[in-house]
Every structure is written in structure tokens, then in C-alpha cells.
Design a protein around this motif. Structure first.
Motif, PDB file in Angstrom:
ATOM      1  N   SER A   1       4.716  -4.276   6.242  1.00 58.69           N
ATOM      2  CA  SER A   1       3.806  -4.061   5.118  1.00 58.69           C
ATOM      3  C   SER A   1       3.621  -2.562   4.915  1.00 58.69           C
ATOM      4  O   SER A   1       3.261  -1.848   5.851  1.00 58.69           O
ATOM      5  CB  SER A   1       2.454  -4.723   5.407  1.00 58.69           C
TER       6      SER A   1
ATOM      7  N   PRO B   1       1.431  -0.511   2.458  1.00 56.74           N
ATOM      8  CA  PRO B   1       0.414  -0.577   1.400  1.00 56.74           C
ATOM      9  C   PRO B   1       0.601   0.451   0.292  1.00 56.74           C
ATOM     10  O   PRO B   1       0.275   0.177  -0.872  1.00 56.74           O
ATOM     11  CB  PRO B   1      -0.897  -0.334   2.163  1.00 56.74           C
TER      12      PRO B   1
ATOM     13  N   GLU C   1       1.806  -0.502   8.168  1.00 60.84           N
ATOM     14  CA  GLU C   1       0.472  -0.850   8.653  1.00 60.84           C
ATOM     15  C   GLU C   1       0.377  -0.415  10.123  1.00 60.84           C
ATOM     16  O   GLU C   1       1.296  -0.661  10.903  1.00 60.84           O
ATOM     17  CB  GLU C   1       0.251  -2.360   8.559  1.00 60.84           C
TER      18      GLU C   1
END
Length: 297
Positions: free
Chosen positions: A19, A21, A58
Motif C-alpha cells: 500500500s 498512500p 505503509e
């Protein structure tokens, strides 16, 4: 015959595995970019080896990132041979994490991007941050400096506090090539704004520090449409004159470079900028410095 390049700034991400962001605000990059894509993008550029550059996954996935890229480095079916991974020097437990990298031959350093909005100016001078950076030096690992160009004086102060740590200054200090070339004036409302003279002076000062290496990278992503080599040349040449031929390395910054041009176009432009240098100087810049600095076999 073209001199082979070691690309010291190769990004790569698989959004099924990680991930990121920050990608939500950059539509053009918000998809997986894998090794096969990089190999395709680098065709014709004579890139012999690459070093992975962290992609701000992350925080909970940082350990997984290390394992993921170490696997690529351990294989012979791709050009990746080493990695700079993500980490936060001021976070509790950072020193233990760095110690765990001692036995990983592929992890050469750590980066934390300092130009994000939530990172206030001078954060890199906090005591806990400096402790973490000094720990990297003790472990034989480097720290990549990626910060707002107007804050390079903070980078200099950090470097002076950590003389036993190797610093890699990313993206020519995040210079705006139009400002350096004298073709535009800084916009005070733009986070990456800087004055021409301030950047020139700060880069010259950082170049006086023997524990700092400058990475020729990143500026293509800031170049306007219709850019040419003459626009980029003053930035690249000032970096080389400030740091010397033995303390500059090359970074492709793929796929972020695509915001300004293809990887091939950037590499071709860089070769053109240094084509009048001695062959020994070109070999140092494009290849040999990276071998020495990252202790590649």
C-alpha cells in the motif's frame, strides 16, 4: 560503445503486495510498476545494474519491503543488486531495525522523504533523528537526503553533526532546472520553490563535505513540457563541479521520471550533458562511483 550505467534510483511497486498512500493523488503513477516494466523502459539505455529506492510503503510493510527487494537482489534474472529501504530515524526502535540490516548484504542504506507536508522544517535536526542517522553510520549504512530545496541548509547542519555517516543527496537537491537556468523566478507559494543563488550556494557548501554524495536524478520530473538538454545542463554541471567527478552518481527515478520524460530520454540527455568530459570522468559518474560507494561486487 556506450559506457554502462548503474541506475542508483529504481522504484518499483506491486499494489497487490504493498500500500502506497501517496499514490492516490497522482493518477499517472497509481498502478503497479514492476521489474518487467522497468526492463522495458530501460531498453537501449545500457543500464547494467540498478539499486532499489524505497517507495514510502505503509510503515507496517517496511519489513516486507526489505524481504521483497532482497529476493530480487539475490536473483540473476533482473538487474537489481542492492537496495535503499524506508525507515524513520526518529522512531522508537529504529536503531534495532538498523542493526538487523547488518547481516543483509543488499540493504545499503535508508531513506525517509523529508519534503512531505507533515514533516516540519528542521525535523532532521531533532536529537532523536540525529541519533538514528549516527546509528546508520555505525552500521555502515547510508542515509538518502530528499528534502525541499529551500531547506538544504538544514541538510548541511545535519551532515556536520554526523561526520561518520555517508549521505546521498537525492535529485540534485530537488532543484528546479528552470530556476537554476535563470529562465523563471521562484513562486513563493510553491512548496519546492527556491532561489537560484540559494541553491547554488547550498550545493557548493554540501559539496565541501566529504561524506556527501550527489545523485544526478529527479530534475526531469520537474522539467516543463518542451524541455531540452540545455535546460537541464546547468543543474547537472553545478552538481558535478560542487561535488567533483568522484562523488556524483546517476539515478533514473523511474517511473516518477515519466512525469517529465521517459527514462530513456532522461538518460540520453544526461549522456549528452557530460559527453565532452574525459572518458575516465564519464566512467566515474555513470558507473564506477556507484560500485565504490555502494560496495558492489
Amino acid at each position: 560503445m556506450m559506457i554502462p550505467i548503474i541506475d542508483t534510483h529504481q522504484h518499483m511497486w506491486d499494489l497487490k503486495e504493498f500500500s502506497l498512500p501517496w499514490l492516490t493523488d497522482i493518477e499517472s503513477l497509481n498502478k503497479s510498476h514492476n521489474m518487467v516494466d522497468y526492463v522495458t523502459a530501460s531498453e537501449g539505455s545500457v543500464i547494467s545494474k540498478t539499486i532499489y529506492m524505497e517507495v514510502d510503503v505503509e510503515p507496517s510493510q517496511r519489513s516486507k519491503e526489505v524481504d521483497y527487494v532482497s529476493d530480487f537482489c539475490n536473483r540473476d534474472d533482473n538487474p537489481m543488486v542492492a537496495a535503499v529501504v524506508s525507515g524513520s530515524p526518529m522512531e522508537e526502535g529504529f536503531i534495532d531495525i538498523v542493526k538487523s540490516y547488518r547481516n543483509n548484504p543488499y540493504v545499503k542504506g535508508v531513506r525517509q522523504v523529508l519534503h512531505v507536508p507533515e514533516m516540519p522544517r528542521s525535523s532532521c535536526l531533532e536529537g532523536s533523528f540525529i541519533d538514528g542517522i549516527r546509528c546508520l553510520g555505525e552500521a555502515g549504512k547510508s542515509f538518502d537526503v530528499c528534502m525541499r530545496p529551500s531547506e538544504l541548509s538544514d541538510a548541511l547542519a545535519m551532515v556536520l553533526k554526523c561526520p561518520d555517516t555517508l549521505f546521498i543527496l537525492d535529485h540534485c537537491g530537488n532543484a528546479d532546472p528552470e530556476i537554476v537556468s535563470g529562465l523563471s523566478e521562484p513562486d513563493g507559494n510553491e512548496p519546492f520553490a527556491h532561489s537560484r543563488q540559494q541553491w547554488l550556494d547550498d550545493m557548493s557548501a554540501l559539496g565541501q563535505c566529504e561524506n556527501v554524495v550527489c545523485k544526478l536524478s529527479g530534475i526531469i520530473a520537474r522539467a516543463p513540457s518542451g524541455w531540452n538538454t540545455d535546460l537541464l545542463a546547468p543543474t547537472v554541471r553545478h552538481c558535478i563541479s560542487s561535488f567533483g567527478y568522484d562523488r556524483v552518481i546517476v539515478g533514473g527515478d523511474w517511473p516518477v521520471c515519466n512525469m517529465g520524460a521517459t527514462l530513456g530520454a532522461w538518460i540520453n540527455s544526461l549522456r549528452e550533458i557530460i559527453q565532452d568530459y574525459k572518458e575516465t570522468e564519464q566512467r566515474a559518474i555513470l558507473n564506477e562511483n556507484a560500485v565504490r560507494i555502494y560496495q558492489l561486487s
